[in-house]
Design an enzyme around this catalytic site. Sequence first.
Site, PDB file in Angstrom:
ATOM      1  N   ASP A 201       0.853  -1.191   0.000  1.00 46.61           N
ATOM      2  CA  ASP A 201       0.000   0.000   0.000  1.00 46.61           C
ATOM      3  C   ASP A 201       0.888   1.240   0.000  1.00 46.61           C
ATOM      4  O   ASP A 201       0.723   2.147   0.811  1.00 46.61           O
ATOM      5  CB  ASP A 201      -0.917  -0.007   1.226  1.00 46.61           C
ATOM      6  CG  ASP A 201      -2.055   0.999   1.122  1.00 46.61           C
ATOM      7  OD1 ASP A 201      -2.439   1.347  -0.009  1.00 46.61           O
ATOM      8  OD2 ASP A 201      -2.559   1.436   2.171  1.00 46.61           O
ATOM      9  N   ASN A 206       1.670   6.944   3.108  1.00 45.93           N
ATOM     10  CA  ASN A 206       2.370   5.950   3.928  1.00 45.93           C
ATOM     11  C   ASN A 206       3.886   6.135   3.892  1.00 45.93           C
ATOM     12  O   ASN A 206       4.642   5.213   4.200  1.00 45.93           O
ATOM     13  CB  ASN A 206       2.007   4.533   3.481  1.00 45.93           C
ATOM     14  CG  ASN A 206       0.690   4.071   4.076  1.00 45.93           C
ATOM     15  OD1 ASN A 206       0.282   4.544   5.132  1.00 45.93           O
ATOM     16  ND2 ASN A 206       0.023   3.142   3.411  1.00 45.93           N
ATOM     17  N   ASP A 217       3.258   1.493   7.945  1.00 46.33           N
ATOM     18  CA  ASP A 217       2.030   0.726   7.714  1.00 46.33           C
ATOM     19  C   ASP A 217       2.191  -0.386   6.682  1.00 46.33           C
ATOM     20  O   ASP A 217       1.822  -0.244   5.510  1.00 46.33           O
ATOM     21  CB  ASP A 217       0.885   1.648   7.302  1.00 46.33           C
ATOM     22  CG  ASP A 217      -0.462   0.941   7.361  1.00 46.33           C
ATOM     23  OD1 ASP A 217      -0.506  -0.231   7.800  1.00 46.33           O
ATOM     24  OD2 ASP A 217      -1.475   1.550   6.968  1.00 46.33           O
TER      25      ASP A 217
END
Length: 328
Positions: A201, A206, A217
Site C-alpha cells: 500500500d 504511507n 504501515d
Amino acid sequence: MNDNAFTFQTLHPETIMDALFEQGIRVDSGLTPLNSYENRVYQFQDEDRRRFVVKFYRPERWSVDQIREEHQFALELVKDEVPVAAPLAFNGQTLLAHQGYHYAIFPSVGGRQFEADNIDQMEAVGRYLGRLHQTGRKRPFTFRPDIGLAEYLFEPRQVFEDAALIPSGQKAAFLKATDTLLSAVTECWRTDFATLRLHGDCHAGNILWRDGPLFVDLDDARNGPAIQDLWMLLNGDKAEQRMQLETIIEAYEEISEFDTAEIGLIEPLRAMRLVYYLAWLIRRWGDPAFPKNFPWLTGEDYWQRQTTTFIEQTKILHEPPLQLTPMY
C-alpha cells in the site's frame, strides 16, 4: 467472529492502558487516535516522556501467522537498513494479546509528509524501494496472500451483488459497469511476473520524510509484482507520470533490477484497487466508524459517479499503457 460485522466498541481507553501496563508501559498522556479505519491506532507518551504508537488489529482480518509475517518482514527490512516503522519486541514477542485483541507497539516516529511532486524525494524513495524489494525477494510470504483477481475483483463483485446499501436505482447500471471493467482487467492481467514480498500500500500517505523516506504501515503487505509499490506514487498527467516513473526506476535500478514489462500492469492494478476499495467500505458498514466518516456511501450521486469511474477506467484499459522514453 465475522470481521465484516465486528466493531471496536469494547476497546475502551482503560482496556488500552491495561494492555500497555502489562508490557511495563505507563501512559502519561492521553491516547491520541491516528487516522486508521481498518484497525485502531493511538499515539501516546509514557512516564519517561517516550513517545509510542499502539496498534490494535481488527480481529479476523489477518491470522496470527499473517501478522507475524508482516512483523518479521519489517524487522528484516530494518536489519537491511531499509527505513520502516517496525514493531517493538516485549519478552521476545512483537504480537501481543489482551482481552481478545491482538496489538503491537511501535516507536512514534515523526516526520513531514512526503512530497509527491518533489523529484529529489521521488528519487530517494525509488532507491529505498529497490532496497525494500531486494529484501522482499529473499523469500515469499507463506501465510499472507498474493495479489490476484479473486480477492480484488471477483469476491468484491459478489459483495456488490449482495449489498443492500447500493441504491436500487443505481445498482443495475453499476453492476453492468463493474462486469465490463472486470472483463477488461481479466484480459489485461498477466501472472508471469516475478513475485516478491511487497509493502502493498505504498502511496504518499504511507511515507514520511525525515532527511529521507520512512515507510509506515505494512498492514497490506502481500506477494506480488514490484510495480505494485511504484504506481501509487505517480500523479499528474501522463507526461508527469512518465517523468516520475523514470526517476523512480532509474534510482530503483541502482539497487535492484526492474522488469519494465510490469508497467503494463499499472492500469489493471488501479482498476483492482478501485473495486476492492468500494467492497471494503461495504464490508465495514456495520462498524459505526464507517457510516460516520463515509455518509455519502448510501447516496445515489455517489454510485452514479462510481459507475462513471468504472466506465472511464475500462476505456483506459483499452488504451496503450504508459510508455517510457526510448532509452528504457
